[in-house]
Structure formats: C-alpha cells, structure tokens
Design an enzyme around this catalytic site. Structure first.
Site, PDB file in Angstrom:
ATOM      1  N   ASP A  98      40.524  45.237  33.541  1.00 46.83           N
ATOM      2  CA  ASP A  98      40.251  44.063  32.714  1.00 46.83           C
ATOM      3  C   ASP A  98      41.279  44.145  31.658  1.00 46.83           C
ATOM      4  O   ASP A  98      41.603  45.529  31.320  1.00 46.83           O
ATOM      5  CB  ASP A  98      38.747  43.901  32.402  1.00 46.83           C
ATOM      6  CG  ASP A  98      38.812  42.847  31.527  1.00 46.83           C
ATOM      7  OD1 ASP A  98      39.005  41.631  31.731  1.00 46.83           O
ATOM      8  OD2 ASP A  98      37.989  43.048  30.379  1.00 46.83           O
ATOM      9  N   LEU A  99      41.624  43.290  30.657  1.00 46.09           N
ATOM     10  CA  LEU A  99      42.338  43.331  29.636  1.00 46.09           C
ATOM     11  C   LEU A  99      41.504  43.218  28.260  1.00 46.09           C
ATOM     12  O   LEU A  99      41.806  44.191  27.792  1.00 46.09           O
ATOM     13  CB  LEU A  99      43.607  42.183  29.578  1.00 46.09           C
ATOM     14  CG  LEU A  99      44.540  42.123  28.671  1.00 46.09           C
ATOM     15  CD1 LEU A  99      45.353  43.314  28.487  1.00 46.09           C
ATOM     16  CD2 LEU A  99      45.568  40.858  28.666  1.00 46.09           C
ATOM     17  N   ASP A 100      41.123  42.409  28.080  1.00 44.43           N
ATOM     18  CA  ASP A 100      40.452  42.114  26.778  1.00 44.43           C
ATOM     19  C   ASP A 100      39.435  42.895  26.440  1.00 44.43           C
ATOM     20  O   ASP A 100      38.445  42.930  27.262  1.00 44.43           O
ATOM     21  CB  ASP A 100      39.987  40.499  26.419  1.00 44.43           C
ATOM     22  CG  ASP A 100      41.192  39.609  26.657  1.00 44.43           C
ATOM     23  OD1 ASP A 100      42.199  39.800  25.831  1.00 44.43           O
ATOM     24  OD2 ASP A 100      41.184  38.399  27.487  1.00 44.43           O
ATOM     25  N   THR A 147      41.518  42.732  22.028  1.00 35.55           N
ATOM     26  CA  THR A 147      41.853  41.345  21.790  1.00 35.55           C
ATOM     27  C   THR A 147      40.392  40.533  21.994  1.00 35.55           C
ATOM     28  O   THR A 147      40.537  39.321  21.685  1.00 35.55           O
ATOM     29  CB  THR A 147      42.782  40.862  22.763  1.00 35.55           C
ATOM     30  OG1 THR A 147      42.410  41.337  24.007  1.00 35.55           O
ATOM     31  CG2 THR A 147      44.075  40.969  22.291  1.00 35.55           C
ATOM     32  N   LYS A 171      32.362  37.384  27.048  1.00 38.48           N
ATOM     33  CA  LYS A 171      33.423  38.254  27.335  1.00 38.48           C
ATOM     34  C   LYS A 171      33.502  38.434  28.850  1.00 38.48           C
ATOM     35  O   LYS A 171      32.355  38.331  29.596  1.00 38.48           O
ATOM     36  CB  LYS A 171      32.469  40.161  27.056  1.00 38.48           C
ATOM     37  CG  LYS A 171      32.924  40.200  25.667  1.00 38.48           C
ATOM     38  CD  LYS A 171      32.394  41.722  25.392  1.00 38.48           C
ATOM     39  CE  LYS A 171      32.817  42.119  24.071  1.00 38.48           C
ATOM     40  NZ  LYS A 171      32.198  43.452  23.719  1.00 38.48           N
ATOM     41  N   SER A 191      42.442  39.800  35.117  1.00 33.59           N
ATOM     42  CA  SER A 191      42.059  39.562  33.892  1.00 33.59           C
ATOM     43  C   SER A 191      41.725  38.055  34.011  1.00 33.59           C
ATOM     44  O   SER A 191      42.546  37.338  34.643  1.00 33.59           O
ATOM     45  CB  SER A 191      42.967  39.799  32.675  1.00 33.59           C
ATOM     46  OG  SER A 191      42.609  38.834  31.553  1.00 33.59           O
ATOM     47  N   ALA A 192      40.512  37.531  33.380  1.00 30.74           N
ATOM     48  CA  ALA A 192      40.332  36.048  33.499  1.00 30.74           C
ATOM     49  C   ALA A 192      41.529  35.151  32.621  1.00 30.74           C
ATOM     50  O   ALA A 192      41.308  33.982  32.806  1.00 30.74           O
ATOM     51  CB  ALA A 192      39.096  35.686  33.114  1.00 30.74           C
ATOM     52  N   LYS A 225      34.981  35.088  36.730  1.00 24.95           N
ATOM     53  CA  LYS A 225      34.028  36.387  37.065  1.00 24.95           C
ATOM     54  C   LYS A 225      32.645  35.711  36.609  1.00 24.95           C
ATOM     55  O   LYS A 225      32.419  35.124  35.834  1.00 24.95           O
ATOM     56  CB  LYS A 225      34.273  37.448  36.122  1.00 24.95           C
ATOM     57  CG  LYS A 225      35.661  37.765  36.468  1.00 24.95           C
ATOM     58  CD  LYS A 225      35.892  39.134  35.122  1.00 24.95           C
ATOM     59  CE  LYS A 225      37.457  39.496  35.483  1.00 24.95           C
ATOM     60  NZ  LYS A 225      38.103  40.319  34.337  1.00 24.95           N
ATOM     61  N   GLU A 251      35.837  47.723  33.244  1.00 22.42           N
ATOM     62  CA  GLU A 251      35.528  46.500  32.712  1.00 22.42           C
ATOM     63  C   GLU A 251      34.575  46.670  31.667  1.00 22.42           C
ATOM     64  O   GLU A 251      33.989  47.573  31.618  1.00 22.42           O
ATOM     65  CB  GLU A 251      34.677  45.534  33.870  1.00 22.42           C
ATOM     66  CG  GLU A 251      35.358  44.423  34.409  1.00 22.42           C
ATOM     67  CD  GLU A 251      35.536  43.361  33.492  1.00 22.42           C
ATOM     68  OE1 GLU A 251      35.269  43.261  32.485  1.00 22.42           O
ATOM     69  OE2 GLU A 251      36.179  42.338  34.026  1.00 22.42           O
ATOM     70  N   ASP A 252      34.710  45.649  30.536  1.00 23.08           N
ATOM     71  CA  ASP A 252      33.739  45.746  29.460  1.00 23.08           C
ATOM     72  C   ASP A 252      32.893  44.740  29.292  1.00 23.08           C
ATOM     73  O   ASP A 252      31.902  44.661  28.463  1.00 23.08           O
ATOM     74  CB  ASP A 252      34.708  45.758  28.015  1.00 23.08           C
ATOM     75  CG  ASP A 252      35.080  44.310  27.989  1.00 23.08           C
ATOM     76  OD1 ASP A 252      35.770  43.551  28.901  1.00 23.08           O
ATOM     77  OD2 ASP A 252      35.294  43.849  26.587  1.00 23.08           O
TER      78      ASP A 252
HETATM   79  C1  BG6 Z   1      38.647  37.187  29.167  1.00 22.46           C
HETATM   80  C2  BG6 Z   1      37.874  37.290  27.758  1.00 22.46           C
HETATM   81  O1  BG6 Z   1      39.419  38.184  29.312  1.00 22.46           O
HETATM   82  O2  BG6 Z   1      39.686  35.959  28.990  1.00 22.46           O
HETATM   83  C3  BG6 Z   1      36.872  35.977  27.725  1.00 22.46           C
HETATM   84  O3  BG6 Z   1      37.139  38.241  27.819  1.00 22.46           O
HETATM   85  C4  BG6 Z   1      38.074  34.833  27.744  1.00 22.46           C
HETATM   86  O4  BG6 Z   1      36.368  36.010  26.494  1.00 22.46           O
HETATM   87  C5  BG6 Z   1      38.818  34.777  29.089  1.00 22.46           C
HETATM   88  O5  BG6 Z   1      37.105  33.568  27.528  1.00 22.46           O
HETATM   89  C6  BG6 Z   1      39.645  33.560  29.475  1.00 22.46           C
HETATM   90  O6  BG6 Z   1      40.699  33.740  28.316  1.00 22.46           O
HETATM   91  P1  BG6 Z   1      41.796  32.667  27.980  1.00 22.46           P
HETATM   92  O7  BG6 Z   1      42.966  33.542  27.080  1.00 22.46           O
HETATM   93  O8  BG6 Z   1      42.608  32.121  29.216  1.00 22.46           O
HETATM   94  O9  BG6 Z   1      41.311  31.601  27.239  1.00 22.46           O
HETATM   95 MG    MG Z   2      36.961  42.066  28.971  1.00 16.36          MG
END
Ligand code: BG6
Ligand code: MG
Length: 218
Positions: free
Chosen positions: A12-14, A20, A48, A119-120, A150, A174-175
């Site tokens: 996962d990224l964020d 971030t 998250k 990542s989402a 997710k 994953e966090d």
């Molecule tokens: C996830 C974050 O990585 O990305 C979520 O944990 C966020 O908080 C989701 O809503 C979607 O991100 P974005 O950048 O497409 O709005």
């Molecule tokens: Mg995350």
C-alpha cells in the site's frame, strides 16, 4: 538454500511507503471545517485505505450530513478535497518516505522478490515520482485501474496478475483495516504496518517498514 515463502511484496502507498495519509486527513478535515463539524484524527482512521468517494461518505456520515447533498455537490466536494490534497503532494520529496522504504524495497529486489504497488489512490504516480521511488516497482496497481474499493481485493489481485503470480505467493503490507481485509479477501498474507490496536486482523504487525526483516517472509 531454504525455499522462499513468498515471491512478491505488494505495498500500500499512503501510510506505508509515504507519509501522505496525514495530507488525506487534513484535506478532508478542511471540508468538515467548512461544513461546521469536527473531524478528529480518530475519525481519520476510517478513511485510511478507502477510495475517494467512499471516503467522502465516511466524512459526511461523521457530521450526520450524508443525506444532505446531491450527487453533483458530492462530486464538487471530492474535487475540492482532491485539489487541496494534490497541492500538498506535489510539494513533497524523498523526505516524505516513511522509515524503511528506501532500504526494504531495494533489499527485496536484491533477493529476487518482486515488488508491486497496491494502492486505492488515483494520485499514486504523483507520489512515486515526487519521492523518486517509481523505478523500484515491477508492477503498479492503483486507483486509476481498480474500480472496486478495499476491502475488495481487486487492486491486489491486479498486482499479482501483473506479476503473473498466484495470490498465495504474495504478501501485502498495509496500514488500514480495510486493506488487511482486502488482502485476506484476495487470499494473500497481510503484514500490518502500524499498531495492533488499529490492525487486529493482520497476520503480523510491524511498527514501520524499518522493523521488518525480509528473511522472515521471503
Ligand atoms: C488511499 C488512502 O491510499 O487512497 C485513502 O488511504 C484515500 O485515504 C484513497 O481516500 C484514495 O485516494 P485518492 O488520491 O485517489 O483520492
Ligand atoms: Mg494506507
């Protein structure tokens, strides 16, 4: 030599690779401030891992305002949140990476382990480029490719399929609670990055990636 247990690591990224998650929180809090209700860091745990429009619903529910706005108004709110979020992440550099990212990813690659992103976020590439880690990935599955949020495993299954590996060969980092569920729903092992309190469903917990020992799983 012992047989490796997993052949790929899907990150996962964020909140796992980059610091971030706090910019997502701050941008949603800005919306809540404008609408006149509190959005605490504890509330922020629930966005998250959650895709953008679903995250907006979580925020509006926090203020009991989920039924107040039209679809067009919600689109506008999500656009404004994203503009504020993007203004934060276009200013970051390598210093936004979390402990362990810059050592673990190259170490896994040295060991012959495939490294993928799951990542989402639709903004993932901006962050990978701004922090300089884009070349460390064998596959990138992000919110621009996945349509299901997710805990649906779609984004992780896309990563595994890009790598031409079975889900059971992949360990996910994953966090987010929903991200750990997504990994399990896809038949993958899930390493929780953060605290056991927030991630009781993880198969293993590390405080951050610098505490993870590759030889334990790969
Ligand atoms: C996830 C974050 O990585 O990305 C979520 O944990 C966020 O908080 C989701 O809503 C979607 O991100 P974005 O950048 O497409 O709005
Ligand atoms: Mg995350």
């Amino acid at each position: 030599m012992a047989q490796a247990k997993f052949q790929a690591a899907i990150f996962d990224l964020d909140g796992v690779l980059a610091d971030t998650a706090r910019f997502h929180y701050l941008a949603w809090k800005d919306l809540a401030d404008k609408l006149g209700f509190a959005f605490t860091p504890q509330d922020g745990e629930r966005i998250k891992g959650v895709a953008r429009m679903e995250a907006l619903e979580v925020v509006l529910r926090t203020g009991h305002m989920q039924h107040r706005f039209s679809a067009e108004e919600k689109e506008r709110m999500a656009r404004e949140k994203n503009a504020l979020y993007v203004s934060h992440i276009t200013r970051i550099d390598q210093s936004a990476l979390l402990p362990g990212t810059l050592t673990l990813l190259p170490e896994l690659r040295r060991r012959g382990v495939k490294v993928a992103l799951g990542s989402a976020s639709k903004n993932a590439r901006i962050i990978l480029e701004a922090t300089g880690i884009l070349p460390l990935f064998d596959a990138i599955a992000d919110g621009t490719r996945a349509s299901k949020a997710k805990p649906d495993p779609e984004v992780f299954l896309l990563a595994a399929s890009d790598l031409m590996l079975d889900p059971g060969d992949c360990a996910v980092f994953e966090d987010a609670y929903s991200g750990i569920e997504a990994a399990h729903n896809g038949g993958m092992y899930a390493v929780g990055v953060g605290s056991a309190k927030h991630l009781p469903n993880a198969d293993m917990i590390v405080k951050d990636l610098s505490r993870f020992h590759p030889e334990d799983l790969f």
